[in-house]
Structure formats: C-alpha cells, structure tokens
Design a protein around this motif. Structure first.
Motif, PDB file in Angstrom:
ATOM      1  N   ALA A 124       0.914  -1.123   0.186  1.00 50.15           N
ATOM      2  CA  ALA A 124       0.051  -0.075  -0.142  1.00 50.15           C
ATOM      3  C   ALA A 124       0.940   1.163  -0.103  1.00 50.15           C
ATOM      4  N   VAL A 125       0.616   2.309  -1.247  1.00 53.80           N
ATOM      5  CA  VAL A 125       1.644   3.508  -1.008  1.00 53.80           C
ATOM      6  C   VAL A 125       0.789   4.615  -1.228  1.00 53.80           C
ATOM      7  N   THR A 126       1.288   5.947  -0.862  1.00 59.51           N
ATOM      8  CA  THR A 126       0.632   7.053  -1.606  1.00 59.51           C
ATOM      9  C   THR A 126       1.704   7.763  -2.407  1.00 59.51           C
ATOM     10  N   ARG A 127       1.174   8.618  -3.272  1.00 57.21           N
ATOM     11  CA  ARG A 127       1.866   9.413  -4.324  1.00 57.21           C
ATOM     12  C   ARG A 127       2.543   8.429  -5.315  1.00 57.21           C
ATOM     13  N   ASP A 128       2.454   9.226  -6.485  1.00 56.70           N
ATOM     14  CA  ASP A 128       2.957   8.886  -7.641  1.00 56.70           C
ATOM     15  C   ASP A 128       4.284   8.446  -7.578  1.00 56.70           C
ATOM     16  N   THR A 129       5.293   9.068  -7.245  1.00 57.01           N
ATOM     17  CA  THR A 129       6.667   8.799  -7.119  1.00 57.01           C
ATOM     18  C   THR A 129       7.035   7.346  -6.233  1.00 57.01           C
ATOM     19  N   ASN A 130       6.121   7.210  -5.114  1.00 62.04           N
ATOM     20  CA  ASN A 130       6.398   5.893  -4.341  1.00 62.04           C
ATOM     21  C   ASN A 130       5.784   4.687  -5.232  1.00 62.04           C
ATOM     22  N   GLU A 131       4.799   5.081  -5.569  1.00 62.41           N
ATOM     23  CA  GLU A 131       4.149   3.876  -6.628  1.00 62.41           C
ATOM     24  C   GLU A 131       5.202   3.583  -7.818  1.00 62.41           C
ATOM     25  N   ALA A 132       5.467   4.428  -8.377  1.00 62.33           N
ATOM     26  CA  ALA A 132       6.318   4.269  -9.451  1.00 62.33           C
ATOM     27  C   ALA A 132       7.558   3.267  -9.225  1.00 62.33           C
ATOM     28  N   SER A 133       8.415   3.695  -8.060  1.00 62.16           N
ATOM     29  CA  SER A 133       9.380   3.042  -7.517  1.00 62.16           C
ATOM     30  C   SER A 133       9.222   1.663  -7.257  1.00 62.16           C
ATOM     31  N   VAL A 134       8.012   1.491  -6.660  1.00 64.62           N
ATOM     32  CA  VAL A 134       7.791   0.253  -6.042  1.00 64.62           C
ATOM     33  C   VAL A 134       7.423  -0.620  -7.343  1.00 64.62           C
ATOM     34  N   ARG A 135       6.653  -0.074  -8.271  1.00 62.70           N
ATOM     35  CA  ARG A 135       5.919  -0.907  -9.388  1.00 62.70           C
ATOM     36  C   ARG A 135       7.588  -1.300 -10.383  1.00 62.70           C
ATOM     37  N   ASP A 136       8.534  -0.400 -10.336  1.00 62.83           N
ATOM     38  CA  ASP A 136       9.751  -0.720 -11.292  1.00 62.83           C
ATOM     39  C   ASP A 136      10.393  -1.636 -10.728  1.00 62.83           C
ATOM     40  N   ALA A 137      10.346  -1.655  -9.170  1.00 65.98           N
ATOM     41  CA  ALA A 137      11.155  -2.904  -8.271  1.00 65.98           C
ATOM     42  C   ALA A 137      10.469  -4.080  -8.549  1.00 65.98           C
ATOM     43  N   MET A 138       9.289  -4.071  -8.668  1.00 67.69           N
ATOM     44  CA  MET A 138       8.455  -5.404  -8.650  1.00 67.69           C
ATOM     45  C   MET A 138       8.492  -6.006 -10.277  1.00 67.69           C
ATOM     46  N   ALA A 139       8.721  -5.181 -11.241  1.00 68.34           N
ATOM     47  CA  ALA A 139       8.964  -5.682 -12.613  1.00 68.34           C
ATOM     48  C   ALA A 139      10.301  -6.071 -12.857  1.00 68.34           C
ATOM     49  N   GLU A 140      11.390  -5.560 -12.063  1.00 67.64           N
ATOM     50  CA  GLU A 140      12.800  -5.931 -12.115  1.00 67.64           C
ATOM     51  C   GLU A 140      12.697  -7.430 -11.568  1.00 67.64           C
ATOM     52  N   ARG A 141      11.835  -7.794 -10.699  1.00 67.06           N
ATOM     53  CA  ARG A 141      11.761  -9.250 -10.142  1.00 67.06           C
ATOM     54  C   ARG A 141      10.814 -10.362 -10.697  1.00 67.06           C
ATOM     55  N   GLY A 142      10.085  -9.489 -11.702  1.00 65.04           N
ATOM     56  CA  GLY A 142       9.141 -10.460 -12.401  1.00 65.04           C
ATOM     57  C   GLY A 142       7.850 -10.813 -11.651  1.00 65.04           C
TER      58      GLY A 142
ATOM     59  N   ALA B 196       4.047 -10.236 -10.622  1.00 64.98           N
ATOM     60  CA  ALA B 196       2.915  -9.807 -11.597  1.00 64.98           C
ATOM     61  C   ALA B 196       1.647  -9.832 -10.761  1.00 64.98           C
ATOM     62  N   ASP B 197       0.465  -8.855 -11.034  1.00 68.11           N
ATOM     63  CA  ASP B 197      -0.703  -8.780 -10.435  1.00 68.11           C
ATOM     64  C   ASP B 197      -1.464  -9.394 -11.453  1.00 68.11           C
ATOM     65  N   ARG B 198      -1.158 -10.795 -11.425  1.00 69.54           N
ATOM     66  CA  ARG B 198      -2.327 -11.706 -12.121  1.00 69.54           C
ATOM     67  C   ARG B 198      -2.631 -12.885 -11.174  1.00 69.54           C
ATOM     68  N   ARG B 199      -4.108 -13.025 -11.186  1.00 70.37           N
ATOM     69  CA  ARG B 199      -4.891 -14.083 -10.611  1.00 70.37           C
ATOM     70  C   ARG B 199      -4.267 -15.377 -10.872  1.00 70.37           C
ATOM     71  N   GLY B 200      -3.913 -16.378 -10.318  1.00 73.75           N
ATOM     72  CA  GLY B 200      -3.562 -17.825 -10.985  1.00 73.75           C
ATOM     73  C   GLY B 200      -2.097 -17.762 -10.641  1.00 73.75           C
ATOM     74  N   LYS B 201      -1.218 -16.833 -10.379  1.00 73.36           N
ATOM     75  CA  LYS B 201       0.049 -16.982 -10.074  1.00 73.36           C
ATOM     76  C   LYS B 201       0.169 -17.428  -8.693  1.00 73.36           C
ATOM     77  N   ALA B 202       1.211 -18.170  -8.367  1.00 67.53           N
ATOM     78  CA  ALA B 202       1.645 -18.619  -7.099  1.00 67.53           C
ATOM     79  C   ALA B 202       1.741 -17.905  -6.112  1.00 67.53           C
ATOM     80  N   LEU B 203       2.109 -16.543  -6.371  1.00 65.77           N
ATOM     81  CA  LEU B 203       2.024 -15.371  -5.367  1.00 65.77           C
ATOM     82  C   LEU B 203       1.520 -14.223  -6.309  1.00 65.77           C
ATOM     83  N   ARG B 204       0.287 -13.641  -6.115  1.00 66.78           N
ATOM     84  CA  ARG B 204      -0.074 -12.734  -6.688  1.00 66.78           C
ATOM     85  C   ARG B 204       0.423 -11.262  -5.963  1.00 66.78           C
TER      86      ARG B 204
END
Length: 523
Positions: free
Chosen positions: A147-165, A167-175
């Motif tokens: 859970a985040v506030t602010r565009d800058t915080n969200e962008a940094s976390v989203r980039d970090a998640m993408a770097e680790r692969g 995904a926000d997808r149902r059916g994944k072992a860990l969503r």
C-alpha cells in the motif's frame, strides 16, 4: 551500553531530486538500510544485490519466527507490536482455517512529519521486497500487497516489482499488487488499507477483528509497515547475532528517524538504537529547545531536561512516558509560541478526520477550536471545557485517530504550563507562531505572511460521483457544510485566498473524486 556522541563515526548524506523531493538522508555509524545511498539515488535490482548480497534460502516458518524474536523486531509504524507474535498468530490461524494467508506492507505515510518509509520505498525498494517476499514465501501467502501514497512511491515500487518479475495476475503462485491510498493521516490504519484492498473505500470501517484472523479477502493477514519488513531483510542476511552487534541489547539494530520542526531542513537519519536524542538533534542542526515532540502528531511533548538525557530506545523513552512511534522527532525553538504551534497541528489533525464517527468528525474540530479559545484569552472556563471534550473523545472512535489527536492536545497543554498560564491568565506569551511543523496543505497564518481577500476560485461538486462521505466538511469547515442528508452544501461560495491550500487538500482527499476547484468565472 549506549554509544557516546564523541565516539560516533562521521555522517553520510545524499540528496534526491525530482518534483516530490525526499529529505536528505544521513547515517550515524555504518549504514544498513541506507547503505549505498551515498552512491546512487535509487538502488535498482543489480545495485541492490551488489550492496546487500543475496537473501538466504531454505528458512522454515519456525526459524523465521525465532529470527524475528531474537532480533527483538517490533512494528515500526507506531504501535511497536512484536513482529514474531504477528507471525505466530498468522501461522496458527492458517493452520486452523486451512486457508492461505496474505502479506501486506503498509507504505502509507499520511503524516508529513514522517518520511522514512517513503525514503525506503523510493531509494531501497528491494530491501522492503526482500523482507516481504521472505515472509510471503515461507508462510505460503496467496498475495503480497504493498500500500502506497504518491505517484513517485508507486512508480518506484512498480519498477522494483517488474525487475523481479512479480505480476498482479490471478492464478500466479503469489499475486503481487499495489494498492494506492489517498495521502491522508488515516490511510496508515490497517483497517483502511484492508478495506481498500478488498475494493472498499480507503477508510477505517470500524472493524474490530484482528487482521491476523481475517484481513484481506477474509484470510489471515500479516500486516506491518515498510521499515519492519526492511529490518527483517537485514536480519535475515546478518543473522540475529550480527544484527545485534549494534544498538542496545534490548532493542538491537538501527532505527530510521525523521527530524523536522525547528531545524534548517527535514532529515531522515538512520542511527543505532541507544544514541542520545540530543546528538541526533544537534546532527540535524537543532537542539532540545523548549521541548521535543516525539512520535509525530499522535505523540507527545517531552521537556528539554528529559530530551537531553533520553536515548533512541524504547526503554529509555518509556521511562518518561514517551514513545518513538513512527520515528518522528520535532524540536521547537525557544523563541516560538509552543501552544500556537500546537494549535496549527490540532487544526490539521481535525481536518484529517475520516468523518465517520462523532468523536472524530465533531470532537476533533471542537478540541482545536477550544485550544484556539484558550490561546485567545478564553480563560479557565475554555481550558476546562477543552479537557472535558478531549476526555469525551477517548476510546470512542472508529479508528485510533481521535485517541492520538486527543493525546497530542493534552500533551501540549501539560508540557507548556508557563505558556498556558500566560494565555489563560494574561494576554498571551508574546512569542510568534511561524508554523514550523510540516503540514500538508497548510497555509501561512493571517498576519504573519498570510494573504487576505478572496481568490478567483470556487469549489464545485460533481453530483454524479459524490457519495456523501463528508470528508470535505471536516477538512474545510469554513466553507463546506453538510445538509440534512449528509451531502456538501457549498452553494458556489468562493474560496478565500488563505484557504486555497485547504481547498486543494479537500479535493485530493475526496475518496469519490467528486470535488474540484474551478475559476469563479467559469460556466
């Protein structure tokens, strides 16, 4: 033993850029969480591994619980609940109910006096993810939510998640997914975030069930803040013995602090526990002054004599009925009116009400108004009424915001008795109010640099979106009134120039996005 100020190593600092500028970061001694900050603004995945190395593998649930207990790891969001007890409670409920848990990282900092979590999210997001993923994978979680506030915080976390692969997808072992919260004080409430994660309003619903029993989607939910999971990642790499090689024995490791108030600039400081508070304040260019607000705007004031001898440690602070809370320290210059500065905070806290219960919606504005009456010569009657209203708020709110605000107001009138007497019995203390405490959307005080007159703006409601939450009336009571049905009655009133900041804040905080500011001449 507590480290001596004259033995502390040199400080390390770095600045960040961008529109949403983070405070400068410094470290006392060898940095842990802030390692690498003097080299880069943000540690991407490659740099993160270069600085911190890989996480250990093969840890069991019982080993994770033991690690957290040996680290003496507590929640770093304010309450300070032992983290190993949360882990154990979630694990027991998972076994009892036969349902996979959810892990939630609380990265919502709605209080401008606290910026440590935003600093971690923006500059070392992979440390937070290391700790959160460690817990999620060991406990077999179905979801990881940040859970985040602010565009800058969200962008940094989203980039970090993408770097680790991730995904926000149902059916994944860990969503893994991000929940965006509005930037307001009550956004940090666990029930607010759980409500938002479940698709509801980002407001405390008044639920009394522990998240470890039933949180997101009704599943057992491990809930803690950004720094807690980050410290877990540090402890997992070092092991409990090495983790405890710095800091005090009963509270090992480092702490992340935000220092603001009467200092040249807001700072985020990583320090070993046990360091004298006076040293931290001196490092930030301040002093104990006429008192220090400890724990932020739900915390309390400690006087200079106490601030001069306490250390950054739970036991030291609790001996003087203080708590570090979310790690905010705000010293106050002796040349300022302490009650006037406290009034600004009380007014801001009243504007942060979720508007869902009487103690919050009515009690907090009443407390702020009565504190103003006391400062303006209302006498003993106003003071007694303030105490009565404050105690009437206690323990009756849907969330903890009324209690925290009440605690701050009562601390203010208890800590500055000489100034209180000058205001109650005489014509005031004679010192200025400059609004040195950081407040989102705050305006200069009239007569002290503030502007007068009416702006060329008006508040407009989109009635197709308005749900009658009533938050705008709590934030901007000077303009917004609620009708008999609980909807805003604005009637095209222009916004006074000194309230334009408050009006913009009301727009940002509307959960339904139904409020906007327009030029008064627009049709």
């Amino acid at each position: 033993m507590s480290p001596r100020p004259d033995n502390l190593p040199a400080l390390r600092g770095a600045r960040t850029g961008g529109g949403d500028v983070l405070p400068e970061v410094r470290a006392v001694g060898l940095p842990r969480i802030t390692a690498g900050f003097d080299e880069v603004e943000r540690l991407d995945r490659v740099t993160h591994l270069s600085v911190h190395g890989s996480m250990p593998s093969g840890m069991t649930e019982s080993e994770l619980i033991d690690l957290a207990e040996l680290m003496v790891l507590r929640g770093k969001g304010g309450a300070g609940f032992p983290f190993h007890k949360k882990l154990r409670a979630v694990g027991e409920n998972v076994k009892k109910r036969g349902i996979r848990p959810v892990v939630v990282v609380n990265g919502s900092e709605g209080e401008p006096a606290c910026r440590k979590d935003a600093t971690i999210l923006r500059r070392a997001p992979h440390l937070m993810l290391d700790g959160a993923l460690l817990a999620a994978e060991i406990m077999g979680a179905s979801q990881l939510i940040i859970a985040v506030t602010r565009d800058t915080n969200e962008a940094s976390v989203r980039d970090a998640m993408a770097e680790r692969g991730l995904a926000d997808r149902r059916g994944k072992a860990l969503r893994a997914r991000i929940v965006r919260m509005p930037e307001r004080f009550v956004s940090g409430e666990s029930s607010s975030i759980i409500s938002a994660a479940n698709g509801g309003a980002p407001l405390p619903p008044g639920r009394k069930v522990s998240s470890s029993e039933a949180g997101v989607d009704g599943a057992p939910t491990l809930f803690s803040n950004t720094e807690t999971f980050t410290q877990l990642a540090i402890g997992a790499r070092l092991g409990a013995i090495r983790y405890g090689s710095t800091g005090v024995a009963g509270e090992p490791g480092t702490a992340m602090l935000t220092v603001s108030g009467s200092v040249p600039q807001q700072l985020v400081i990583e320090t070993p526990t046990g360091v004298p508070m006076s040293y931290i304040l001196q490092m930030a260019g301040g002093s104990v002054g006429q008192g220090v607000l400890v724990g932020g705007y739900h915390g309390g004031w400690i006087d200079p004599s106490v601030a001069s001898m306490v250390t950054i440690a739970r036991e030291s602070l609790e001996a003087h009925k203080a708590t570090l809370g979310a790690g905010a320290l705000l010293p106050l210059d002796p040349g300022l009116c302490p009650l006037g500065e406290s009034l600004k905070i009380a007014q801001w806290l009243a504007g942060e009400t979720a508007g869902q219960c009487g103690p919050c919606k009515l009690g907090l504005p009443a407390m702020a108004a009565l504190l103003g009456d006391v400062l303006n010569g209302g006498g003993q009657a106003a003071l007694e009424q303030l105490r009565k209203v404050a105690m009437g708020v206690k323990g009756r709110g849907v969330c903890k915001h009324p209690d925290g605000s009440m605690r701050f107001v009562l601390s203010s009138i208890s800590a500055f008795t000489d100034d209180l007497a000058a205001h109650v019995l005489g014509g005031g203390c004679g010192r200025p109010v400059k609004g040195v405490m950081p407040l989102l959307g705050s305006e200069p005080i009239a007569g002290k640099g503030g502007s007068a007159g009416t702006s060329n703006q008006k508040l407009v409601v989109d009635w197709t979106l308005c749900k009658g939450h009533g938050l705008c009336a709590g934030i901007l009571p000077e303009i917004v009134r609620l009708d008999a049905n609980g909807y805003p009655d604005i009637a095209g009133t222009r916004v006074p120039a000194h309230l334009t900041g408050q009006a913009q804040r009301a727009v940002r905080r509307c959960p339904a996005l139904a409020l906007r500011v327009e030029d008064a001449g627009r049709r």
